[in-house]
Design an enzyme around this catalytic site. Sequence first.
Site, PDB file in Angstrom:
ATOM      1  CB  SER A  89      -0.971  -0.038   1.176  1.00 39.13           C
ATOM      2  OG  SER A  89      -1.901   1.014   1.114  1.00 39.13           O
ATOM      3  CG  HIS A 192      -5.982  -0.022  -1.212  1.00 38.39           C
ATOM      4  ND1 HIS A 192      -5.094   0.748  -1.932  1.00 38.39           N
ATOM      5  CD2 HIS A 192      -5.436  -0.160   0.028  1.00 38.39           C
ATOM      6  CE1 HIS A 192      -4.051   1.042  -1.177  1.00 38.39           C
ATOM      7  NE2 HIS A 192      -4.241   0.511   0.020  1.00 38.39           N
TER       8      HIS A 192
END
Length: 310
Positions: A89, A192
């Site tokens: 991430s 996300h």
Amino acid sequence: MLAIVAPGQGAQTPGFLAPWLEDVALAQRLAELSEVCEIDLARYGTEADAETIRDTAIAQPLLVAAALLTGRALLGDDVARVGAFAGHSVGELAAMALAGTISDGDALVLVRERGRAMAEASAIRPTSMTAVLAGVPDEILAAIDAAGLTPANNNGAGQIVAAGTVEQLAAFAENPPRRARLVPLSVAGAFHTIHMAPAVAHLTAVAEGVATSAALAPLLSNADGAVVADGADALTRMINQVANPVRWDLCMATLADLGVTGMLELAPAGTLTKIAQRNLKGVELFNLNTPDQLEEARAFVAAHSVTESE
């Protein structure tokens, strides 16, 4: 082959940077990074409590700065020996900088704007994330889809993270996948997923002022686990990944295909090596969390480094 990895949001713990800042040079470097991201990283990394550093706009710059600080302390600019860089991430920004595709300064500008934009997107509607542990992967993915949720993080065997609105997650919890355990995560929003689309638009505009270069060492993309050599491609992938799932499972599959023998996780370390224990059997692991480990970490790097003969 050596892999250097940088953790994502949630890995931070109160005071984790304190031992690093006993070194005057490292403290000065962190002060420089603080100026770029307009956040007092030293205070947040040494004095702030867990709730304070959970804030997306604080956590993300703190994590990227920590990975850069510890990565540079370990490697300097000598990255050619590294077989692969990867970040989970937001950790992908640190991996990009260490691999040479963007500067450290631009990484901090991008993470500053990323954190702020994702925090703003999270405020539009109450959303969150839930880790789904154990269970049957195909059944978990089917249940996530049926609930209207997104498998925001696929971390390989044993962990998939579902994300969406709090209402969707509540309904999912009432009818969980067979043999699975649900763990609600302490995050500010559904990262996300499509809920982060406003942040993608903002980052796209910010990225127009960022210079990119070819990677100096292999760089893995969260989007699909692919090895990315072109800096502009890596930057575009990072931006789009804000609103799309993190495929850490595919990153690990690529590491296995590349023949990784050792994985070192930069501070605050432990999250990604724990996942690797389940998914990269036989790979030696190292958690770099304090400066007194640097000598041992350098020996680990040397033992697993790419050599000219390879």
